[in-house]
Design an enzyme around this catalytic site. Structure first.
Site, mmCIF file in Angstrom:
data_model
loop_
_atom_site.group_PDB
_atom_site.id
_atom_site.type_symbol
_atom_site.label_atom_id
_atom_site.label_comp_id
_atom_site.label_asym_id
_atom_site.label_seq_id
_atom_site.Cartn_x
_atom_site.Cartn_y
_atom_site.Cartn_z
ATOM 1 N N ALA A 96 1.036 -1.153 0.082
ATOM 2 C CA ALA A 96 -0.072 -0.122 0.000
ATOM 3 C C ALA A 96 0.740 1.095 -0.023
ATOM 4 O O ALA A 96 2.229 1.286 0.394
ATOM 5 C CB ALA A 96 -0.877 -0.134 1.340
ATOM 6 N N GLY A 141 0.715 -5.081 0.929
ATOM 7 C CA GLY A 141 -0.674 -5.004 0.225
ATOM 8 C C GLY A 141 -0.095 -5.783 -1.108
ATOM 9 O O GLY A 141 -1.276 -6.435 -1.736
ATOM 10 N N GLU A 144 -0.568 -9.321 -0.679
ATOM 11 C CA GLU A 144 -1.821 -9.841 -0.244
ATOM 12 C C GLU A 144 -2.834 -9.663 -1.707
ATOM 13 O O GLU A 144 -3.502 -10.575 -1.721
ATOM 14 C CB GLU A 144 -2.388 -8.722 0.600
ATOM 15 C CG GLU A 144 -1.793 -8.976 2.093
ATOM 16 C CD GLU A 144 -2.190 -7.487 2.891
ATOM 17 O OE1 GLU A 144 -2.078 -6.728 2.383
ATOM 18 O OE2 GLU A 144 -2.642 -7.786 3.946
ATOM 19 N N GLU A 164 4.719 -5.014 7.359
ATOM 20 C CA GLU A 164 4.093 -4.027 7.634
ATOM 21 C C GLU A 164 4.531 -3.718 9.809
ATOM 22 O O GLU A 164 4.359 -2.502 9.742
ATOM 23 C CB GLU A 164 2.658 -4.251 7.785
ATOM 24 C CG GLU A 164 1.503 -4.065 6.761
ATOM 25 C CD GLU A 164 1.745 -5.535 5.772
ATOM 26 O OE1 GLU A 164 2.548 -6.408 6.047
ATOM 27 O OE2 GLU A 164 1.019 -5.600 4.646
#
Ligand code: HXC
Length: 290
Positions: A96, A141, A144, A164
Protein backbone atom coordinates in the site's frame (compact mmCIF):
# COMPACT_ATOMS: atom_id res chain seq x y z
CA UNK A 1 -28.24 -3.06 -0.44
CA UNK A 2 -24.60 -4.00 -0.01
CA UNK A 3 -23.78 -3.30 -3.65
CA UNK A 4 -25.59 0.06 -3.50
CA UNK A 5 -23.54 1.06 -0.49
CA UNK A 6 -20.39 -0.15 -2.20
CA UNK A 7 -20.98 1.80 -5.38
CA UNK A 8 -21.85 4.91 -3.39
CA UNK A 9 -18.64 4.66 -1.41
CA UNK A 10 -16.73 3.95 -4.60
CA UNK A 11 -18.20 7.00 -6.34
CA UNK A 12 -17.29 9.25 -3.41
CA UNK A 13 -13.83 7.79 -3.26
CA UNK A 14 -13.49 8.19 -7.03
CA UNK A 15 -14.27 11.90 -6.85
CA UNK A 16 -11.86 12.48 -4.02
CA UNK A 17 -9.31 10.28 -5.67
CA UNK A 18 -9.43 12.06 -9.00
CA UNK A 19 -8.16 15.18 -7.24
CA UNK A 20 -5.51 13.31 -5.27
CA UNK A 21 -4.47 11.36 -8.31
CA UNK A 22 -3.87 14.44 -10.41
CA UNK A 23 -1.26 15.48 -7.85
CA UNK A 24 0.24 12.01 -7.67
CA UNK A 25 0.36 11.69 -11.46
CA UNK A 26 2.12 15.01 -11.74
CA UNK A 27 4.67 13.85 -9.18
CA UNK A 28 5.21 10.58 -10.99
CA UNK A 29 5.18 12.05 -14.51
CA UNK A 30 2.03 10.24 -15.69
CA UNK A 31 -1.10 11.89 -17.08
CA UNK A 32 -4.00 9.45 -17.18
CA UNK A 33 -5.65 7.81 -14.16
CA UNK A 34 -6.83 4.89 -16.30
CA UNK A 35 -3.15 4.19 -17.06
CA UNK A 36 -2.69 3.01 -13.47
CA UNK A 37 -3.87 -0.46 -14.47
CA UNK A 38 -3.27 -1.42 -18.10
CA UNK A 39 -5.70 -3.90 -19.59
CA UNK A 40 -4.83 -5.91 -22.72
CA UNK A 41 -6.42 -8.93 -24.39
CA UNK A 42 -4.07 -11.79 -25.27
CA UNK A 43 -6.24 -14.47 -26.87
CA UNK A 44 -8.86 -15.53 -24.33
CA UNK A 45 -6.73 -14.09 -21.49
CA UNK A 46 -6.90 -10.60 -20.06
CA UNK A 47 -3.52 -9.24 -19.00
CA UNK A 48 -3.74 -6.58 -16.27
CA UNK A 49 -0.56 -4.64 -15.50
CA UNK A 50 -0.17 -2.39 -12.46
CA UNK A 51 1.42 0.69 -13.92
CA UNK A 52 2.94 3.02 -11.33
CA UNK A 53 6.52 1.86 -11.77
CA UNK A 54 8.19 4.96 -10.30
CA UNK A 55 6.48 4.18 -6.98
CA UNK A 56 7.13 0.43 -7.43
CA UNK A 57 3.40 0.06 -8.15
CA UNK A 58 2.51 1.07 -4.60
CA UNK A 59 -1.22 0.66 -4.14
CA UNK A 60 -2.82 4.02 -3.50
CA UNK A 61 -6.59 4.48 -3.56
CA UNK A 62 -6.59 5.51 -7.21
CA UNK A 63 -4.76 2.34 -8.21
CA UNK A 64 -7.10 0.20 -6.13
CA UNK A 65 -10.10 1.87 -7.75
CA UNK A 66 -8.61 1.35 -11.21
CA UNK A 67 -7.99 -2.29 -10.37
CA UNK A 68 -11.52 -2.66 -9.02
CA UNK A 69 -13.01 -1.28 -12.20
CA UNK A 70 -10.80 -3.54 -14.36
CA UNK A 71 -11.90 -6.57 -12.32
CA UNK A 72 -15.57 -5.57 -12.56
CA UNK A 73 -15.18 -5.25 -16.35
CA UNK A 74 -13.72 -8.77 -16.57
CA UNK A 75 -16.57 -10.17 -14.51
CA UNK A 76 -18.99 -8.82 -17.13
CA UNK A 77 -17.05 -10.09 -20.15
CA UNK A 78 -17.91 -13.67 -21.12
CA UNK A 79 -15.20 -13.71 -23.80
CA UNK A 80 -12.43 -13.49 -21.20
CA UNK A 81 -11.64 -16.96 -19.86
CA UNK A 82 -8.50 -16.34 -17.78
CA UNK A 83 -6.64 -13.44 -16.21
CA UNK A 84 -2.96 -12.68 -15.61
CA UNK A 85 -1.96 -9.87 -13.26
CA UNK A 86 1.56 -8.43 -13.25
CA UNK A 87 3.46 -5.23 -12.50
CA UNK A 88 5.31 -2.80 -14.74
CA UNK A 89 9.00 -2.29 -13.96
CA UNK A 90 10.92 -3.95 -11.15
CA UNK A 91 8.02 -4.54 -8.76
CA UNK A 92 4.76 -6.45 -8.76
CA UNK A 93 3.59 -4.07 -6.00
CA UNK A 94 5.67 -2.81 -3.07
CA UNK A 95 2.61 -2.56 -0.85
CA UNK A 96 0.00 0.00 0.00
CA UNK A 97 1.16 3.56 -0.63
CA UNK A 98 2.92 4.57 2.57
CA UNK A 99 2.90 8.30 1.78
CA UNK A 100 -0.87 8.23 1.30
CA UNK A 101 -1.48 6.04 4.36
CA UNK A 102 0.62 8.28 6.61
CA UNK A 103 -2.13 10.94 6.51
CA UNK A 104 -5.07 8.68 7.33
CA UNK A 105 -7.26 8.95 10.41
CA UNK A 106 -8.33 5.64 12.02
CA UNK A 107 -11.69 5.72 10.21
CA UNK A 108 -10.05 6.56 6.89
CA UNK A 109 -7.58 3.72 7.48
CA UNK A 110 -10.47 1.35 8.01
CA UNK A 111 -12.12 2.57 4.79
CA UNK A 112 -8.83 2.12 2.93
CA UNK A 113 -8.51 -1.42 4.27
CA UNK A 114 -12.12 -2.09 3.23
CA UNK A 115 -11.49 -0.78 -0.29
CA UNK A 116 -8.55 -3.16 -0.62
CA UNK A 117 -10.58 -6.05 0.78
CA UNK A 118 -13.49 -5.38 -1.56
CA UNK A 119 -11.18 -5.10 -4.55
CA UNK A 120 -9.20 -8.23 -3.74
CA UNK A 121 -12.35 -10.20 -2.89
CA UNK A 122 -13.84 -9.20 -6.25
CA UNK A 123 -10.66 -10.48 -7.91
CA UNK A 124 -10.64 -13.68 -5.87
CA UNK A 125 -14.34 -14.20 -6.57
CA UNK A 126 -14.03 -14.07 -10.37
CA UNK A 127 -15.39 -17.19 -12.03
CA UNK A 128 -12.35 -17.39 -14.30
CA UNK A 129 -8.92 -18.62 -13.16
CA UNK A 130 -6.36 -15.95 -12.28
CA UNK A 131 -2.56 -16.03 -12.20
CA UNK A 132 -0.34 -13.47 -10.48
CA UNK A 133 2.90 -13.14 -12.46
CA UNK A 134 5.12 -11.70 -9.74
CA UNK A 135 8.00 -10.00 -11.52
CA UNK A 136 9.68 -8.32 -8.52
CA UNK A 137 8.75 -7.02 -5.08
CA UNK A 138 5.42 -8.30 -3.74
CA UNK A 139 5.42 -6.74 -0.31
CA UNK A 140 2.63 -5.94 2.14
CA UNK A 141 -0.47 -5.17 0.08
CA UNK A 142 1.41 -6.42 -2.99
CA UNK A 143 1.87 -9.86 -1.46
CA UNK A 144 -1.78 -9.75 -0.36
CA UNK A 145 -2.81 -8.93 -3.94
CA UNK A 146 -0.90 -11.93 -5.30
CA UNK A 147 -2.60 -14.08 -2.67
CA UNK A 148 -6.01 -13.10 -4.05
CA UNK A 149 -5.06 -14.84 -7.34
CA UNK A 150 -5.52 -18.57 -7.87
CA UNK A 151 -1.96 -19.33 -8.88
CA UNK A 152 1.21 -17.39 -8.16
CA UNK A 153 4.01 -17.62 -10.72
CA UNK A 154 7.22 -15.81 -9.76
CA UNK A 155 10.40 -14.54 -11.33
CA UNK A 156 13.63 -15.73 -9.70
CA UNK A 157 14.04 -12.05 -8.76
CA UNK A 158 10.71 -11.84 -6.91
CA UNK A 159 10.65 -11.05 -3.22
CA UNK A 160 7.67 -11.66 -0.98
CA UNK A 161 6.95 -10.27 2.45
CA UNK A 162 4.55 -8.76 4.92
CA UNK A 163 6.80 -6.00 6.29
CA UNK A 164 3.98 -4.00 7.92
CA UNK A 165 5.26 -4.48 11.48
CA UNK A 166 8.43 -2.61 10.49
CA UNK A 167 6.16 0.40 9.86
CA UNK A 168 4.21 -0.11 13.09
CA UNK A 169 1.29 -1.51 11.08
CA UNK A 170 -0.31 -4.86 10.45
CA UNK A 171 -1.49 -6.39 7.15
CA UNK A 172 -4.80 -4.86 6.08
CA UNK A 173 -5.70 -6.34 2.70
CA UNK A 174 -6.20 -9.98 3.73
CA UNK A 175 -2.65 -10.93 4.66
CA UNK A 176 -3.60 -12.50 7.95
CA UNK A 177 -6.33 -14.63 6.42
CA UNK A 178 -5.24 -15.50 2.85
CA UNK A 179 -1.57 -16.00 3.73
CA UNK A 180 -2.53 -18.24 6.64
CA UNK A 181 -4.74 -20.36 4.41
CA UNK A 182 -2.09 -20.67 1.72
CA UNK A 183 1.03 -21.42 3.77
CA UNK A 184 -0.26 -22.45 7.22
CA UNK A 185 0.12 -20.80 10.61
CA UNK A 186 3.87 -21.38 11.10
CA UNK A 187 4.99 -19.52 7.97
CA UNK A 188 2.20 -16.95 8.26
CA UNK A 189 3.54 -16.09 11.72
CA UNK A 190 7.11 -16.09 10.45
CA UNK A 191 6.22 -13.58 7.72
CA UNK A 192 3.64 -11.41 9.49
CA UNK A 193 5.35 -11.17 12.91
CA UNK A 194 8.93 -11.27 11.62
CA UNK A 195 8.35 -8.87 8.72
CA UNK A 196 11.36 -10.19 6.76
CA UNK A 197 11.20 -10.71 3.00
CA UNK A 198 11.66 -14.15 1.47
CA UNK A 199 13.05 -14.99 -1.96
CA UNK A 200 11.18 -16.79 -4.73
CA UNK A 201 12.77 -20.15 -4.00
CA UNK A 202 11.69 -20.02 -0.34
CA UNK A 203 8.25 -18.83 -1.39
CA UNK A 204 7.93 -21.86 -3.64
CA UNK A 205 9.18 -24.22 -0.92
CA UNK A 206 6.43 -23.04 1.44
CA UNK A 207 3.85 -23.25 -1.38
CA UNK A 208 3.16 -19.53 -1.44
CA UNK A 209 4.32 -19.67 -5.05
CA UNK A 210 3.34 -22.37 -7.55
CA UNK A 211 6.27 -22.06 -9.97
CA UNK A 212 9.43 -20.01 -10.44
CA UNK A 213 10.82 -18.86 -13.82
CA UNK A 214 13.78 -16.96 -15.19
CA UNK A 215 12.77 -13.28 -15.24
CA UNK A 216 12.47 -13.06 -19.04
CA UNK A 217 10.36 -16.22 -19.21
CA UNK A 218 7.84 -15.32 -16.50
CA UNK A 219 5.18 -13.42 -18.42
CA UNK A 220 5.11 -15.79 -21.40
CA UNK A 221 4.87 -18.75 -19.02
CA UNK A 222 1.97 -17.14 -17.15
CA UNK A 223 0.14 -16.24 -20.38
CA UNK A 224 0.66 -19.73 -21.80
CA UNK A 225 -0.65 -21.29 -18.59
CA UNK A 226 -3.64 -18.95 -18.70
CA UNK A 227 -4.43 -20.02 -22.27
CA UNK A 228 -4.26 -23.67 -21.22
CA UNK A 229 -6.67 -22.91 -18.38
CA UNK A 230 -8.91 -21.02 -20.80
CA UNK A 231 -9.16 -24.14 -22.96
CA UNK A 232 -10.72 -26.18 -20.15
CA UNK A 233 -14.47 -26.28 -19.58
CA UNK A 234 -15.30 -22.81 -18.18
CA UNK A 235 -18.34 -23.99 -16.22
CA UNK A 236 -16.29 -26.78 -14.64
CA UNK A 237 -13.37 -24.47 -13.80
CA UNK A 238 -15.71 -21.91 -12.22
CA UNK A 239 -17.51 -24.55 -10.15
CA UNK A 240 -14.27 -26.24 -9.07
CA UNK A 241 -12.89 -22.88 -7.96
CA UNK A 242 -16.04 -22.09 -6.01
CA UNK A 243 -16.05 -25.45 -4.26
CA UNK A 244 -12.36 -25.14 -3.35
CA UNK A 245 -12.96 -21.70 -1.84
CA UNK A 246 -16.17 -22.49 -0.01
CA UNK A 247 -14.93 -25.91 1.06
CA UNK A 248 -11.82 -24.37 2.60
CA UNK A 249 -13.92 -22.34 5.01
CA UNK A 250 -16.21 -25.06 6.22
CA UNK A 251 -15.97 -28.43 7.92
CA UNK A 252 -15.04 -31.42 5.84
CA UNK A 253 -18.50 -33.01 5.78
CA UNK A 254 -20.07 -29.81 4.50
CA UNK A 255 -17.22 -29.55 1.98
CA UNK A 256 -17.98 -33.07 0.76
CA UNK A 257 -21.65 -32.15 0.40
CA UNK A 258 -20.73 -29.00 -1.53
CA UNK A 259 -18.66 -31.10 -3.91
CA UNK A 260 -21.45 -33.62 -4.48
CA UNK A 261 -23.94 -30.87 -5.24
CA UNK A 262 -21.56 -29.10 -7.58
CA UNK A 263 -20.78 -32.41 -9.31
CA UNK A 264 -24.49 -32.82 -9.96
CA UNK A 265 -24.80 -29.21 -11.08
CA UNK A 266 -21.98 -29.50 -13.62
CA UNK A 267 -24.08 -32.16 -15.36
CA UNK A 268 -26.56 -29.39 -16.18
CA UNK A 269 -23.94 -27.82 -18.46
CA UNK A 270 -23.63 -28.47 -22.20
CA UNK A 271 -19.88 -28.59 -21.74
CA UNK A 272 -19.84 -31.77 -19.73
CA UNK A 273 -21.44 -33.63 -22.67
CA UNK A 274 -18.96 -32.07 -25.09
CA UNK A 275 -15.96 -32.88 -22.86
CA UNK A 276 -16.83 -36.53 -22.38
CA UNK A 277 -17.94 -37.03 -26.02
CA UNK A 278 -14.65 -35.52 -27.20
CA UNK A 279 -12.73 -37.98 -25.05
CA UNK A 280 -14.80 -40.95 -26.21
CA UNK A 281 -14.47 -40.00 -29.90
CA UNK A 282 -10.76 -39.15 -29.56
CA UNK A 283 -10.96 -35.46 -30.53
CA UNK A 284 -10.33 -32.11 -28.80
CA UNK A 285 -13.36 -30.63 -27.02
CA UNK A 286 -14.95 -27.37 -28.14
CA UNK A 287 -16.41 -25.85 -24.99
CA UNK A 288 -19.12 -23.21 -25.21
CA UNK A 289 -19.09 -22.11 -21.58
CA UNK A 290 -22.72 -23.18 -21.22
C1 HXC B 1 4.93 4.41 -1.37
C2 HXC B 1 6.82 3.48 -2.24
C3 HXC B 1 6.50 2.23 -1.65
C4 HXC B 1 5.29 2.14 -0.90
C5 HXC B 1 8.35 2.04 -2.71
N1 HXC B 1 7.96 3.30 -2.89
N2 HXC B 1 7.48 1.36 -1.96
N3 HXC B 1 6.04 4.55 -2.11
N4 HXC B 1 4.56 3.26 -0.78
N5 HXC B 1 4.88 1.01 -0.35
C6 HXC B 1 8.66 4.35 -3.63
C7 HXC B 1 9.85 4.90 -2.87
O1 HXC B 1 9.45 5.85 -1.94
C8 HXC B 1 10.66 5.50 -4.00
O2 HXC B 1 10.10 6.73 -4.38
C9 HXC B 1 10.43 4.52 -5.13
O3 HXC B 1 9.23 3.83 -4.82
C10 HXC B 1 11.55 3.49 -5.28
O4 HXC B 1 11.73 2.86 -4.00
P1 HXC B 1 13.15 2.75 -3.28
O5 HXC B 1 12.89 2.55 -1.84
O6 HXC B 1 14.01 3.92 -3.63
O7 HXC B 1 13.73 1.46 -3.97
P2 HXC B 1 14.73 0.35 -3.32
O8 HXC B 1 15.82 1.03 -2.54
O9 HXC B 1 15.12 -0.55 -4.43
O10 HXC B 1 13.85 -0.44 -2.28
C11 HXC B 1 12.74 -1.21 -2.74
C12 HXC B 1 11.84 -1.63 -1.52
C13 HXC B 1 11.50 -0.39 -0.70
C14 HXC B 1 12.64 -2.65 -0.68
C15 HXC B 1 10.63 -2.31 -2.10
O11 HXC B 1 10.98 0.62 -1.59
C16 HXC B 1 10.51 -0.64 0.38
O12 HXC B 1 10.87 -1.20 1.43
N6 HXC B 1 9.25 -0.22 0.16
C17 HXC B 1 8.22 -0.32 1.15
C18 HXC B 1 7.73 -1.76 1.27
C19 HXC B 1 6.66 -1.90 2.36
O13 HXC B 1 6.96 -1.58 3.55
N7 HXC B 1 5.45 -2.32 1.98
C20 HXC B 1 4.35 -2.48 2.89
C21 HXC B 1 3.55 -1.21 2.95
S1 HXC B 1 2.26 -1.35 4.12
P3 HXC B 1 11.01 8.03 -4.66
O14 HXC B 1 9.98 9.11 -4.94
O15 HXC B 1 11.83 8.24 -3.44
O16 HXC B 1 11.83 7.66 -5.86
C22 HXC B 1 1.06 -2.22 3.37
C23 HXC B 1 -0.23 -2.39 4.13
C24 HXC B 1 -1.33 -3.00 3.28
O17 HXC B 1 1.19 -2.70 2.29
C25 HXC B 1 -2.69 -2.87 3.95
C26 HXC B 1 -3.28 -1.51 3.94
C27 HXC B 1 -4.67 -1.45 4.50
Amino acid sequence: MTSQVTSQVTREETNQEETNQEETNQEKGSSDVSDLVRSERRGATLLLTLNRPKALNALDRATLLALRSAVDAVADDDAVLALVLTGEGRAFAAGADIAEMRKLSPLEAKAFSRLGHETFSALEGLRIPTIAAVNGFALGGGCELALACDWIYASEKARFGQPEVALGLIPGFGGTSRLLRRVGIAWAKEMVLGGENIDAETAQRIALVNRVFEPDALLDAALAAAERLAAKGPVAVALAKKVLHEGQDTDVRAAHALEQNAFGLVFASEDRGEGMDAFLTKRDPKFSGR
